[in-house]
Structures are given as C-alpha cells and as structure tokens.
Design a protein around this motif. Structure first.
Motif, mmCIF file in Angstrom:
data_model
loop_
_atom_site.group_PDB
_atom_site.id
_atom_site.type_symbol
_atom_site.label_atom_id
_atom_site.label_comp_id
_atom_site.label_asym_id
_atom_site.label_seq_id
_atom_site.Cartn_x
_atom_site.Cartn_y
_atom_site.Cartn_z
ATOM 1 N N ASN A 1 0.804 -1.234 0.000
ATOM 2 C CA ASN A 1 0.000 0.000 0.000
ATOM 3 C C ASN A 1 0.832 1.277 0.000
ATOM 4 O O ASN A 1 0.357 2.349 0.393
ATOM 5 N N SER B 1 -8.695 8.548 -8.562
ATOM 6 C CA SER B 1 -9.516 7.455 -9.087
ATOM 7 C C SER B 1 -9.874 7.680 -10.545
ATOM 8 O O SER B 1 -10.405 6.790 -11.202
ATOM 9 N N THR C 1 -6.961 5.084 2.415
ATOM 10 C CA THR C 1 -7.866 3.943 2.591
ATOM 11 C C THR C 1 -8.936 3.912 1.502
ATOM 12 O O THR C 1 -9.277 2.842 0.973
ATOM 13 N N ALA C 2 -9.481 5.069 1.142
ATOM 14 C CA ALA C 2 -10.565 5.111 0.146
ATOM 15 C C ALA C 2 -10.109 4.608 -1.220
ATOM 16 O O ALA C 2 -10.914 4.079 -1.997
ATOM 17 N N ARG D 1 -7.660 2.285 -1.637
ATOM 18 C CA ARG D 1 -7.180 0.890 -1.568
ATOM 19 C C ARG D 1 -8.229 -0.110 -2.011
ATOM 20 O O ARG D 1 -7.903 -1.269 -2.308
ATOM 21 N N THR D 2 -9.504 0.305 -2.016
ATOM 22 C CA THR D 2 -10.565 -0.620 -2.444
ATOM 23 C C THR D 2 -10.623 -0.745 -3.954
ATOM 24 O O THR D 2 -11.297 -1.626 -4.487
ATOM 25 N N LEU D 3 -9.934 0.145 -4.665
ATOM 26 C CA LEU D 3 -9.958 0.126 -6.131
ATOM 27 C C LEU D 3 -8.913 -0.850 -6.659
ATOM 28 O O LEU D 3 -7.881 -1.082 -6.027
ATOM 29 N N PRO D 4 -9.168 -1.406 -7.848
ATOM 30 C CA PRO D 4 -8.152 -2.299 -8.432
ATOM 31 C C PRO D 4 -6.929 -1.541 -8.924
ATOM 32 O O PRO D 4 -5.844 -2.116 -9.049
ATOM 33 N N LYS E 1 -3.900 -3.645 -6.263
ATOM 34 C CA LYS E 1 -3.998 -4.981 -5.632
ATOM 35 C C LYS E 1 -3.179 -6.003 -6.401
ATOM 36 O O LYS E 1 -2.999 -5.882 -7.598
#
Length: 226
Positions: A132, A159, A193-194, A196-199, A226
């Motif tokens: 990360n 993003s 953190t927001a 990190r959920t994205l590929p 990821k």
C-alpha cells in the motif's frame, strides 16, 4: 376580438421567424487540432487549465475563441474555414513567446503542432506499489535558466484519469532539498484507505515554477493497487 386575433398572428409570425433563424444556423464543419510540443514530445498539463486563444480578423463582432489544452498536451476546436491567429497565453507552464502569434489557415481538418519552452520538464517517470505504498521515481530538468525557480514538486493519486493539482484524491509534496535537477528523485506515499478498495489508481508527478501558476506534469499512468 379582432385585436386579440391580430396579436395572435404577430406572435405566430415571431415564432416562425425564430424557428427559421435556428433552421438557418450553420454549424462549423472544420476542425483545428494539434499538440503542444517541446523537443517533439507532448507537454502534459492540467486538463482544461491551460488555454490558447484564436482570433479571426474581418468580422464586426471580433471576439476570442478559447481553446483549452487537454492534459496530454493535445487541443481541438470546431471552426469555419478561414484564416485565424493562434496565441499562447501567459500563466502557462511554459515561457511566454516573444512572438506568440501563429497565423493558421483552417481548411477542413487542419492539424498544427505548437512549439513551447516549458520552465521545467519531467522524464523517466515510474511508479511502483508495495504494501500500500507508492514509490515514484522521476527526473526533473530545468529548461529556462533565468527568473525561474523550482517551487513545488508533487505526487498525485486519483480514481480518475483526470488527475492533477485541482482534481485528485491524494497529493503529497516532495522535500525540495532532496530534488536534484537532472538526477533521479523519489517521492513515496501511503495509498489512502478510500483508494485501496480500487483495483488501480492513476498517478502523475507535477512540477511548478515560481514564474507561473500552472504545473507541468508527467503523463498520467494507471497503476495496479492490488
């Protein structure tokens, strides 16, 4: 009753002529497109932040036609065929030209490459992700020697492919004391953190001169998270 009838006719006639005006409007069918270049490479900027101006002589209502430069250094405008004057505006990430007007003959689809001299350039940009943490490596070169100091160097994460100083989810300043012109520099940052959920996220480096309000950027890169 007769007066009301006459007014109705006048209103109908007004609508008719208004509709005729819209029907008679001819849209421009020519296109002027091109690239902002330095040493044959496109100069990357903030999307719709840097502007060129087009002028066309010979019309009573002479007014400028703004042309915004896309973030990859390209531009495009729909025009009528004719002769235009293209100017490079100030407060851009490049040196204002002593002769800043270029005469262009637009005929159909016309392409023009516009040379500029940026205050700084960025090259050899790479991004790596581990645990990360994003590590950016890049080289900043100074192009304009005088009245031009390195003011900011930043790493942007977003993003969207439209990522820059105005539009990004995360940005971090470099320690300027560690930035050596012409040599490899590094910025590291933890992915928020927001994001990190994205590929994947989009990343760029931005460099600002003290001589202008706009940054010059590296081309945006899509990097896997990821």
């Amino acid at each position: 009753m007769k007066t009301k009838y006459i007014l109705t006719l006048i209103a109908a006639a007004g609508l008719f002529f208004t509709a005729c005006k819209h029907d008679n409007y001819v849209e421009p069918k020519a296109t002027l497109s091109g690239r902002v270049l330095y040493n044959s490479e496109q100069v990357s900027v903030r999307n719709n932040g840097t502007q060129l101006e087009l002028w066309q002589d010979g019309f009573a209502l002479r007014a400028l036609i703004p042309v915004y430069v896309a973030q990859d250094g390209t531009f495009s405008a729909s025009l009528f065929n004719g002769t235009y004057k293209l100017t490079r505006k100030g407060n851009s990430p490049w040196l204002q030209q002593s002769t800043d007007t270029v005469v262009i003959q637009v005929n159909g689809n016309t392409r023009v490459d516009l040379p500029v001299t940026p205050y700084f350039t960025i090259k050899s940009t790479t991004f790596a992700v581990a645990n990360n943490v994003v590590t950016a490596n890049f080289i900043v070169d100074k192009v304009v020697a005088t009245s031009n100091n390195l003011q900011n160097v930043k790493l942007y994460l977003g993003s969207s492919i439209l990522t820059d100083e105005v539009r990004s989810e995360h940005k971090v300043d470099a320690n300027l004391a560690t930035v050596v012109l012409g040599a490899n520099s590094t910025i590291t940052t933890t992915i928020p953190t927001a994001l990190r959920t994205l590929p994947y996220v989009f990343a760029r480096i931005g460099v600002k001169s003290s001589a202008t309000g706009e940054y010059v950027y590296s081309q945006v890169q899509k990097i896997a998270v990821k």
